[in-house]
Write an enzyme that holds these catalytic residues in place. Sequence first.
Site, PDB file in Angstrom:
ATOM      1  N   HIS A  90    -120.033 -74.077 -51.615  1.00  0.00           N
ATOM      2  CA  HIS A  90    -121.113 -73.092 -51.517  1.00  0.00           C
ATOM      3  C   HIS A  90    -120.879 -72.154 -50.337  1.00  0.00           C
ATOM      4  CE1 HIS A  90    -123.326 -76.760 -53.169  1.00  0.00           C
ATOM      5  NE2 HIS A  90    -123.512 -75.873 -54.127  1.00  0.00           N
ATOM      6  N   SER A 132    -121.874 -81.394 -55.117  1.00  0.00           N
ATOM      7  CA  SER A 132    -123.032 -82.083 -54.517  1.00  0.00           C
ATOM      8  C   SER A 132    -123.184 -83.471 -55.117  1.00  0.00           C
ATOM      9  CB  SER A 132    -124.310 -81.279 -54.751  1.00  0.00           C
ATOM     10  OG  SER A 132    -124.138 -79.957 -54.334  1.00  0.00           O
ATOM     11  N   GLY A 192    -118.975 -69.744 -58.347  1.00  0.00           N
ATOM     12  CA  GLY A 192    -117.737 -70.494 -58.165  1.00  0.00           C
ATOM     13  C   GLY A 192    -117.020 -70.740 -59.486  1.00  0.00           C
ATOM     14  N   GLN A 193    -115.701 -70.681 -59.426  1.00  0.00           N
ATOM     15  CA  GLN A 193    -114.873 -71.025 -60.588  1.00  0.00           C
ATOM     16  C   GLN A 193    -115.038 -72.504 -60.954  1.00  0.00           C
ATOM     17  OE1 GLN A 193    -113.201 -69.223 -62.622  1.00  0.00           O
ATOM     18  NE2 GLN A 193    -112.067 -70.824 -63.708  1.00  0.00           N
ATOM     19  N   LYS A 194    -115.534 -73.298 -60.001  1.00  0.00           N
ATOM     20  CA  LYS A 194    -115.801 -74.719 -60.260  1.00  0.00           C
ATOM     21  C   LYS A 194    -116.604 -74.896 -61.546  1.00  0.00           C
ATOM     22  CE  LYS A 194    -116.997 -79.068 -59.459  1.00  0.00           C
ATOM     23  NZ  LYS A 194    -118.416 -79.181 -59.469  1.00  0.00           N
ATOM     24  N   ASP A 195    -117.635 -74.063 -61.705  1.00  0.00           N
ATOM     25  CA  ASP A 195    -118.453 -74.099 -62.925  1.00  0.00           C
ATOM     26  C   ASP A 195    -117.998 -72.966 -63.829  1.00  0.00           C
ATOM     27  OD1 ASP A 195    -120.705 -76.196 -62.267  1.00  0.00           O
ATOM     28  OD2 ASP A 195    -120.370 -75.020 -60.473  1.00  0.00           O
TER      29      ASP A 195
HETATM   30  P1  AMP Z   1    -124.677 -75.512 -57.564  1.00  0.00           P
HETATM   31  O1  AMP Z   1    -125.440 -75.666 -56.294  1.00  0.00           O
HETATM   32  O2  AMP Z   1    -123.932 -76.720 -57.985  1.00  0.00           O
HETATM   33  O3  AMP Z   1    -125.488 -74.871 -58.657  1.00  0.00           O
HETATM   34  O4  AMP Z   1    -123.542 -74.446 -57.232  1.00  0.00           O
HETATM   35  C1  AMP Z   1    -123.865 -73.169 -56.732  1.00  0.00           C
HETATM   36  C2  AMP Z   1    -122.636 -72.304 -56.772  1.00  0.00           C
HETATM   37  O5  AMP Z   1    -121.611 -72.874 -55.967  1.00  0.00           O
HETATM   38  C3  AMP Z   1    -122.066 -72.160 -58.202  1.00  0.00           C
HETATM   39  O6  AMP Z   1    -121.644 -70.824 -58.413  1.00  0.00           O
HETATM   40  C4  AMP Z   1    -120.905 -73.115 -58.170  1.00  0.00           C
HETATM   41  O7  AMP Z   1    -119.883 -72.782 -59.074  1.00  0.00           O
HETATM   42  C5  AMP Z   1    -120.428 -72.971 -56.727  1.00  0.00           C
HETATM   43  N1  AMP Z   1    -119.637 -74.132 -56.338  1.00  0.00           N
HETATM   44  C6  AMP Z   1    -120.009 -75.442 -56.417  1.00  0.00           C
HETATM   45  N2  AMP Z   1    -118.982 -76.236 -56.031  1.00  0.00           N
HETATM   46  C7  AMP Z   1    -117.956 -75.413 -55.713  1.00  0.00           C
HETATM   47  C8  AMP Z   1    -116.615 -75.621 -55.259  1.00  0.00           C
HETATM   48  N3  AMP Z   1    -116.123 -76.841 -55.057  1.00  0.00           N
HETATM   49  N4  AMP Z   1    -115.845 -74.531 -55.040  1.00  0.00           N
HETATM   50  C9  AMP Z   1    -116.329 -73.278 -55.244  1.00  0.00           C
HETATM   51  N5  AMP Z   1    -117.579 -73.016 -55.668  1.00  0.00           N
HETATM   52  C10 AMP Z   1    -118.380 -74.058 -55.907  1.00  0.00           C
END
Ligand code: AMP
Length: 285
Positions: A37, A187, A148-151
Amino acid sequence: MELIRTIDALNRWKEAKGIGPSDLGFVPTMGALHEGHLSLIRKAKSENAYVVASIFVNPTQFAPGEDFEKYPRPLEEDCVKAEAAGADAVFAPSASEMYPAGASTFVDVASPMKDVLCGASRPTHFKGVTTVVAMLLHIAGAGKAYFGQKDAQQAIIITRMVRDLHMPVEVVVCPIVREADGLALSSRNIYLSPEEREQALVLSRSLSKVQGRFMAGERSVAALESLLAGELAKAPLGRVDYARILNFSDLSEMDAVEAPALAAVAVYFGTTRLIDNIVLDPGGL
Ligand code: AMP
């Protein structure tokens, strides 16, 4: 840094500072902030005068029985981290602020984009995601929003939603941040036992193997998917949800990787579901 709880207060804060769309980068999150994040917040700060990060655990993207209740919510720590990474404000609304009584409007992308990969085991998930992200983009009024490319599936779907609805925002997709041993930060990693944490490395390892085989010239999706599945099977505590290679642009199926493809995996360890992905780009070699 400002902690803002309501849409009105966010508007007043922006107005007081004279912030318009071209001054503002927006980073939507569900909190429990980690380096993944924070990399988005840093990137946003490097490209915009002001950055707002939102923290909202969105109920409509969780199905009954998923981890909505137990999802971590360390708001104070998150604010400290967000500020250190460059956020000027954290927008952390309540569920009733986001969904006033009687809220009955949803934003949804068509199949198959939302039904494959994570959408197959979470059939209502992306409708919740597109609805809340549409609201948040509208509320934030930023010129750029960072994901993030993660999702990867989420990023593809949101990019499509923004295009289709002519939303005046540029979607910026940032690389996956990983632990030193390759595990993508999430997370949800805190839910893993030490044994599961060790075996969770099969996600990134299987993708690296596929990347290697692809670089060596393999283009058959069937062959690459079977390599993925074989590598994932090496984690006895893991239960594979999917191991797929799909067209990067719309997540349609392909027989051979002749256009950019997304190699994506999801594995359950207990009730914790981990995801990871890489892009296979035949033009990028
Ligand atoms: P979330 O809180 O899981 O909804 O994630 C919020 C944003 O952070 C989303 O755009 C995710 O893709 C990004 N994100 C989560 N984990 C990672 C990571 N390991 N690397 C890059 N971006 C991330």
